[in-house]
Design a protein around this motif. Structure first.
Motif, PDB file in Angstrom:
ATOM      1  N   ASN A  24       0.826  -1.215   0.000  1.00  0.00           N
ATOM      2  CA  ASN A  24       0.000   0.000   0.000  1.00  0.00           C
ATOM      3  C   ASN A  24       0.854   1.257   0.000  1.00  0.00           C
ATOM      4  OD1 ASN A  24      -2.322  -1.556   0.044  1.00  0.00           O
ATOM      5  ND2 ASN A  24      -2.516  -1.498   2.280  1.00  0.00           N
ATOM      6  N   GLU A  25       1.962   1.227   0.762  1.00  0.00           N
ATOM      7  CA  GLU A  25       2.863   2.372   0.791  1.00  0.00           C
ATOM      8  C   GLU A  25       3.429   2.652  -0.597  1.00  0.00           C
ATOM      9  OE1 GLU A  25       4.556   1.886   5.370  1.00  0.00           O
ATOM     10  OE2 GLU A  25       5.698   1.153   3.663  1.00  0.00           O
ATOM     11  N   LEU A  26       3.845   1.595  -1.271  1.00  0.00           N
ATOM     12  CA  LEU A  26       4.420   1.773  -2.597  1.00  0.00           C
ATOM     13  C   LEU A  26       3.377   2.258  -3.595  1.00  0.00           C
ATOM     14  CD1 LEU A  26       6.736  -1.344  -2.580  1.00  0.00           C
ATOM     15  CD2 LEU A  26       7.490   1.028  -2.805  1.00  0.00           C
ATOM     16  N   GLN A  27       2.169   1.744  -3.500  1.00  0.00           N
ATOM     17  CA  GLN A  27       1.112   2.199  -4.397  1.00  0.00           C
ATOM     18  C   GLN A  27       0.810   3.675  -4.160  1.00  0.00           C
ATOM     19  OE1 GLN A  27      -2.047  -0.714  -3.794  1.00  0.00           O
ATOM     20  NE2 GLN A  27      -1.456  -1.772  -5.672  1.00  0.00           N
ATOM     21  N   SER A  28       0.877   4.117  -2.908  1.00  0.00           N
ATOM     22  CA  SER A  28       0.654   5.537  -2.622  1.00  0.00           C
ATOM     23  C   SER A  28       1.750   6.406  -3.217  1.00  0.00           C
ATOM     24  CB  SER A  28       0.566   5.764  -1.107  1.00  0.00           C
ATOM     25  OG  SER A  28       1.842   5.678  -0.503  1.00  0.00           O
ATOM     26  N   MET A  29       2.898   5.788  -3.496  1.00  0.00           N
ATOM     27  CA  MET A  29       4.017   6.486  -4.114  1.00  0.00           C
ATOM     28  C   MET A  29       4.037   6.303  -5.626  1.00  0.00           C
ATOM     29  SD  MET A  29       6.791   5.320  -1.223  1.00  0.00           S
ATOM     30  CE  MET A  29       8.162   6.346  -1.710  1.00  0.00           C
ATOM     31  N   GLY A  30       2.996   5.659  -6.150  1.00  0.00           N
ATOM     32  CA  GLY A  30       2.870   5.499  -7.595  1.00  0.00           C
ATOM     33  C   GLY A  30       3.583   4.302  -8.162  1.00  0.00           C
ATOM     34  N   VAL A  31       3.905   3.292  -7.322  1.00  0.00           N
ATOM     35  CA  VAL A  31       4.626   2.103  -7.781  1.00  0.00           C
ATOM     36  C   VAL A  31       3.830   0.859  -7.416  1.00  0.00           C
ATOM     37  CG1 VAL A  31       6.746   0.737  -7.618  1.00  0.00           C
ATOM     38  CG2 VAL A  31       6.864   3.237  -7.510  1.00  0.00           C
ATOM     39  N   LEU A  65      14.210   8.367  -2.184  1.00  0.00           N
ATOM     40  CA  LEU A  65      12.981   8.321  -1.399  1.00  0.00           C
ATOM     41  C   LEU A  65      12.346   6.936  -1.415  1.00  0.00           C
ATOM     42  CD1 LEU A  65      11.466  11.742  -2.512  1.00  0.00           C
ATOM     43  CD2 LEU A  65      12.288  11.176  -0.227  1.00  0.00           C
ATOM     44  N   LEU A  66      12.461   6.257  -2.540  1.00  0.00           N
ATOM     45  CA  LEU A  66      11.845   4.943  -2.667  1.00  0.00           C
ATOM     46  C   LEU A  66      12.660   3.823  -2.021  1.00  0.00           C
ATOM     47  CD1 LEU A  66      10.502   4.992  -6.342  1.00  0.00           C
ATOM     48  CD2 LEU A  66       9.136   4.583  -4.295  1.00  0.00           C
ATOM     49  N   SER A  67      13.976   3.976  -1.979  1.00  0.00           N
ATOM     50  CA  SER A  67      14.848   2.890  -1.526  1.00  0.00           C
ATOM     51  C   SER A  67      14.483   2.321  -0.159  1.00  0.00           C
ATOM     52  CB  SER A  67      16.311   3.345  -1.538  1.00  0.00           C
ATOM     53  OG  SER A  67      16.756   3.553  -2.852  1.00  0.00           O
ATOM     54  N   PRO A  68      14.194   3.156   0.869  1.00  0.00           N
ATOM     55  CA  PRO A  68      13.856   2.567   2.170  1.00  0.00           C
ATOM     56  C   PRO A  68      12.611   1.702   2.130  1.00  0.00           C
ATOM     57  CG  PRO A  68      14.387   4.896   2.400  1.00  0.00           C
ATOM     58  CD  PRO A  68      14.261   4.624   0.932  1.00  0.00           C
ATOM     59  N   VAL A  69      11.608   2.111   1.365  1.00  0.00           N
ATOM     60  CA  VAL A  69      10.363   1.343   1.306  1.00  0.00           C
ATOM     61  C   VAL A  69      10.554   0.080   0.484  1.00  0.00           C
ATOM     62  CG1 VAL A  69       7.889   1.481   0.859  1.00  0.00           C
ATOM     63  CG2 VAL A  69       9.150   3.550   1.421  1.00  0.00           C
ATOM     64  N   LEU A  70      11.296   0.194  -0.617  1.00  0.00           N
ATOM     65  CA  LEU A  70      11.584  -0.983  -1.442  1.00  0.00           C
ATOM     66  C   LEU A  70      12.463  -1.979  -0.692  1.00  0.00           C
ATOM     67  CD1 LEU A  70      12.183   0.865  -4.807  1.00  0.00           C
ATOM     68  CD2 LEU A  70      10.293  -0.696  -4.320  1.00  0.00           C
ATOM     69  N   GLY A  71      13.402  -1.462   0.104  1.00  0.00           N
ATOM     70  CA  GLY A  71      14.230  -2.343   0.905  1.00  0.00           C
ATOM     71  C   GLY A  71      13.409  -3.082   1.944  1.00  0.00           C
ATOM     72  N   LYS A  72      12.539  -2.361   2.626  1.00  0.00           N
ATOM     73  CA  LYS A  72      11.680  -2.994   3.634  1.00  0.00           C
ATOM     74  C   LYS A  72      10.786  -4.043   2.981  1.00  0.00           C
ATOM     75  CE  LYS A  72       8.721  -1.852   7.556  1.00  0.00           C
ATOM     76  NZ  LYS A  72       8.142  -0.744   8.372  1.00  0.00           N
ATOM     77  N   HIS A  73      10.298  -3.742   1.794  1.00  0.00           N
ATOM     78  CA  HIS A  73       9.456  -4.708   1.090  1.00  0.00           C
ATOM     79  C   HIS A  73      10.257  -5.960   0.734  1.00  0.00           C
ATOM     80  CE1 HIS A  73       5.929  -5.880  -1.211  1.00  0.00           C
ATOM     81  NE2 HIS A  73       6.744  -6.310  -2.152  1.00  0.00           N
ATOM     82  N   ALA A  74      11.511  -5.781   0.332  1.00  0.00           N
ATOM     83  CA  ALA A  74      12.356  -6.933   0.004  1.00  0.00           C
ATOM     84  C   ALA A  74      12.584  -7.801   1.236  1.00  0.00           C
ATOM     85  CB  ALA A  74      13.698  -6.454  -0.552  1.00  0.00           C
ATOM     86  N   PHE A  75      12.871  -7.176   2.377  1.00  0.00           N
ATOM     87  CA  PHE A  75      13.109  -7.947   3.595  1.00  0.00           C
ATOM     88  C   PHE A  75      11.847  -8.690   4.033  1.00  0.00           C
ATOM     89  CE2 PHE A  75      16.436  -4.526   4.520  1.00  0.00           C
ATOM     90  CZ  PHE A  75      17.436  -5.280   3.951  1.00  0.00           C
ATOM     91  N   CYS A 121       8.426   3.822   8.916  1.00  0.00           N
ATOM     92  CA  CYS A 121       8.967   4.299   7.649  1.00  0.00           C
ATOM     93  C   CYS A 121       9.222   5.794   7.741  1.00  0.00           C
ATOM     94  CB  CYS A 121       7.995   4.021   6.501  1.00  0.00           C
ATOM     95  SG  CYS A 121       8.045   2.323   5.927  1.00  0.00           S
ATOM     96  N   PRO A 122      10.177   6.327   6.975  1.00  0.00           N
ATOM     97  CA  PRO A 122      10.425   7.766   6.991  1.00  0.00           C
ATOM     98  C   PRO A 122       9.166   8.541   6.653  1.00  0.00           C
ATOM     99  CG  PRO A 122      12.157   6.611   5.802  1.00  0.00           C
ATOM    100  CD  PRO A 122      11.080   5.597   6.069  1.00  0.00           C
ATOM    101  N   GLU A 123       8.973   9.647   7.366  1.00  0.00           N
ATOM    102  CA  GLU A 123       7.755  10.422   7.191  1.00  0.00           C
ATOM    103  C   GLU A 123       7.690  11.098   5.828  1.00  0.00           C
ATOM    104  OE1 GLU A 123       7.616  13.179  10.374  1.00  0.00           O
ATOM    105  OE2 GLU A 123       7.306  11.665  11.936  1.00  0.00           O
ATOM    106  N   HIS A 124       8.837  11.198   5.148  1.00  0.00           N
ATOM    107  CA  HIS A 124       8.858  11.946   3.884  1.00  0.00           C
ATOM    108  C   HIS A 124       8.501  11.112   2.675  1.00  0.00           C
ATOM    109  CE1 HIS A 124      13.127  10.457   4.259  1.00  0.00           C
ATOM    110  NE2 HIS A 124      12.783   9.992   3.075  1.00  0.00           N
ATOM    111  N   ILE A 125       8.177   9.816   2.846  1.00  0.00           N
ATOM    112  CA  ILE A 125       8.005   8.987   1.663  1.00  0.00           C
ATOM    113  C   ILE A 125       6.839   9.441   0.796  1.00  0.00           C
ATOM    114  CG2 ILE A 125       9.004   6.933   2.722  1.00  0.00           C
ATOM    115  CD1 ILE A 125       6.171   5.860   3.121  1.00  0.00           C
TER     116      ILE A 125
END
Length: 236
Positions: free
Chosen positions: A18-25, A148-158, A228-232
């Motif tokens: 959901n976080e990634l979709q909110s970021m357009g991915v 900006l995307l790397s922390p969320v993508l990393g968390k998703h990978a883990f 997650c970072p507040e700026h995502i």
């Protein structure tokens, strides 16, 4: 305990989608690496599939490997990454890498293995059990969007690794130039072994150095509890 943790992991996994979709991915995944090669050919024609995920060299199945791609709102591929478990058996990661370094050859490079050096650090020497290798990480677009995307993508990978394999350790190699710019920390690796590997290019003698980022199961559990970072949200 296992049921409770798995429930939490599945919840966090869905939340990261959901976080990634909110970021357009929008993320999709698979384990057919012939298909992944075709996707790369269209999205990154200048990038060859890395040796660790070459299906003609390794038996890659849904049990031991997977890839992920991210598409933007128009359906273009803007992100890739892949993971696989290593058949280390009784070996430490340090011993496995020392014996099988050619399995991790960077794409597009002609390596002189007679002069290439792998330097095992204390972390790699300790690592045994279920070990997941992570690679093929790429984010298209501006550097700011990638940061900006790397922390969320990393968390998703883990979370994906946890959901599939419950690894004892997860690691990856990061180009020295990127590691020193903070990529390893942004991605989420909690530990780094600098100067872990120095590739020497055939013919030229030029070198390509890499850092090994890694985290243990305990690190993974800790990291997934962090907010997650507040700026995502500004990445969209």
């Amino acid at each position: 305990m296992t049921f409770q943790y798995n429930s939490k992991a599945h919840f966090l996994y869905a939340a990261s989608h959901n976080e990634l979709q909110s970021m357009g991915v929008t993320i999709t995944s698979g384990s057919d690496f012939e298909e992944y090669r075709d996707l790369l050919a269209s999205a990154r024609p200048d990038h060859a599939l890395g040796a660790p995920f070459e299906p003609t060299k390794f038996e890659l199945t849904e049990q031991n490997a997977l890839w992920m791609i991210g598409r933007n709102e128009t359906g273009d591929i803007v992100h890739t990454q892949a993971m696989k478990t290593l058949p280390t058996l009784h070996l430490s990661l340090a011993d496995y890498l020392s014996r099988n370094l050619r399995e991790f050859e960077p794409s597009g490079m002609d390596i002189d293995y007679g002069r290439t050096v792998y330097r095992a650090g204390p972390g790699a020497t300790r690592m045994k059990g279920t070990i997941v290798y992570h690679g093929e990480f790429w984010v298209g677009g501006s550097p700011r969007r990638g940061a900006l995307l790397s922390p969320v993508l990393g968390k998703h990978a883990f979370l994906t690794a946890l959901d599939h394999w419950r690894p004892d350790y997860t690691f990856g190699f990061i180009a020295k130039s990127l590691a020193y710019k903070g990529f390893s920390a942004r991605f989420g690796f909690m530990h780094n072994e600098p100067n872990a590997i120095k590739y020497v290019l055939e013919g030229t003698g030029d070198t390509f150095e890499g850092t090994m980022g890694y985290m243990s199961s305990e690190d993974l559990h800790y990291a997934l509890d962090l907010p997650c970072p507040e700026h995502i949200a500004t990445a969209a």
